[in-house]
Design an enzyme around this catalytic site. Sequence first.
Site, PDB file in Angstrom:
ATOM      1  N   THR A  83       0.833  -1.213   0.000  1.00 28.64           N
ATOM      2  CA  THR A  83       0.000   0.000   0.000  1.00 28.64           C
ATOM      3  C   THR A  83       0.862   1.256   0.000  1.00 28.64           C
ATOM      4  O   THR A  83       0.556   2.231  -0.704  1.00 28.64           O
ATOM      5  CB  THR A  83      -0.953   0.015   1.204  1.00 28.64           C
ATOM      6  OG1 THR A  83      -1.744  -1.170   1.199  1.00 28.64           O
ATOM      7  CG2 THR A  83      -1.876   1.223   1.154  1.00 28.64           C
ATOM      8  N   GLU A 100      -7.084  -1.545  -3.955  1.00 29.36           N
ATOM      9  CA  GLU A 100      -7.084  -2.946  -4.381  1.00 29.36           C
ATOM     10  C   GLU A 100      -8.410  -3.260  -5.070  1.00 29.36           C
ATOM     11  O   GLU A 100      -9.475  -2.891  -4.596  1.00 29.36           O
ATOM     12  CB  GLU A 100      -6.912  -3.878  -3.179  1.00 29.36           C
ATOM     13  CG  GLU A 100      -5.544  -3.792  -2.536  1.00 29.36           C
ATOM     14  CD  GLU A 100      -5.411  -4.718  -1.332  1.00 29.36           C
ATOM     15  OE1 GLU A 100      -6.216  -5.669  -1.212  1.00 29.36           O
ATOM     16  OE2 GLU A 100      -4.507  -4.480  -0.511  1.00 29.36           O
ATOM     17  N   GLN A 289      -2.214   4.031   8.141  1.00 27.66           N
ATOM     18  CA  GLN A 289      -0.759   4.138   8.175  1.00 27.66           C
ATOM     19  C   GLN A 289      -0.216   4.998   7.037  1.00 27.66           C
ATOM     20  O   GLN A 289       0.710   5.779   7.233  1.00 27.66           O
ATOM     21  CB  GLN A 289      -0.135   2.743   8.120  1.00 27.66           C
ATOM     22  CG  GLN A 289      -0.430   1.914   9.372  1.00 27.66           C
ATOM     23  CD  GLN A 289       0.084   0.496   9.246  1.00 27.66           C
ATOM     24  OE1 GLN A 289      -0.274  -0.229   8.334  1.00 27.66           O
ATOM     25  NE2 GLN A 289       0.941   0.104  10.172  1.00 27.66           N
TER      26      GLN A 289
END
Length: 370
Positions: A83, A100, A289
């Site tokens: 990612t 995705e 994140q």
Amino acid sequence: MVGKLKQNLLLACLVISSVTVFYLGQHAMECHHRIEERSQPARLENPKATVRAGLDIKANKTFTYHKDMPLIFIGGVPRSGTTLMRAMLDAHPDIRCGEETRVIPRILALKQMWSRSSKEKIRLDEAGVTDEVLDSAMQAFLLEVIVKHGEPAPYLCNKDPFALKSLTYLARLFPNAKFLLMVRDGRASVHSMISRKVTIAGFDLNSYRDCLTKWNRAIETMYNQCMEVGYKKCMLVHYEQLVLHPERWMRTLLKFLHIPWNHSVLHHEEMIGKAGGVSLSKVERSTDQVIKPVNVGALSKWVGKIPPDVLQDMAVIAPMLAKLGYDPYANPPNYGKPDPKILENTRRVYKGEFQLPDFLKEKPQTEQVE
């Protein structure tokens, strides 16, 4: 006089009748040809037929897409930095990856299942569903999904981690594609999937030993295929080195892809949610994140979390660790010294300067990767 008039009328009727017969004959022939054309299978005038033409309104450009275009595929075992890699590429103004798709690895796995079963292969061949037919259909399906699930761009990439289990097949379908295989210390990947409860088909999240065994098998499959297609088509990207030295690695990576350098790839966090920037999913586990700048906060979180008996058998459980350049007995490991900018980024992350924006605040579903 009357006789001449009759003669002229007769001649006029003859001309009108002839024209009418000729017209009706022509119309009948056209209808016959149209019926014949409709009964024939559809044929593409160009074997590189465009699946989609996309318009970049800001640049006033139209892009066409086909199987010979230089697609980019990002993959690896989940929780290996795929990612982050796609977010950094998405920040480049000429590249679009997007979230995705989830369907691409599933359809590739289905194709593998058909190929491995000799009985199914015979049945398909008897039905006329040959490898050539399937490959053509797979090309069209995969390209359609990649192109249409996001905005148009000069370069398109796909990030579905396990799609690279079919790396050699994808290389055959798309001859000019490039592949980025993300590699990470398997101990860190497994700790991340267990601690963040990222369910992966076949992985027992209650067992570090089982997950490391499955990690080893998955990365070995992808690594071997990467080596098979060769270094000109597939590049190994170590997650640890990417976050320690992002500029060095992104320059090398963009050179490999033959895409001009752009400084924005080093600041993906500034492009999140912006037009032509980085689009994130509310339900992907990595979203919270990648809103942060590149930092080293996640590198050694696994230290002290893995059971002693598993650590003792690490070299046997996961021999791919050593093959990929990791010391299976280093605890904690020494991945290297980060660039000064990364140290500053990490300090800011620990201070809590980067929070999930409101438009991404939705409780993530249980994510399953197949």
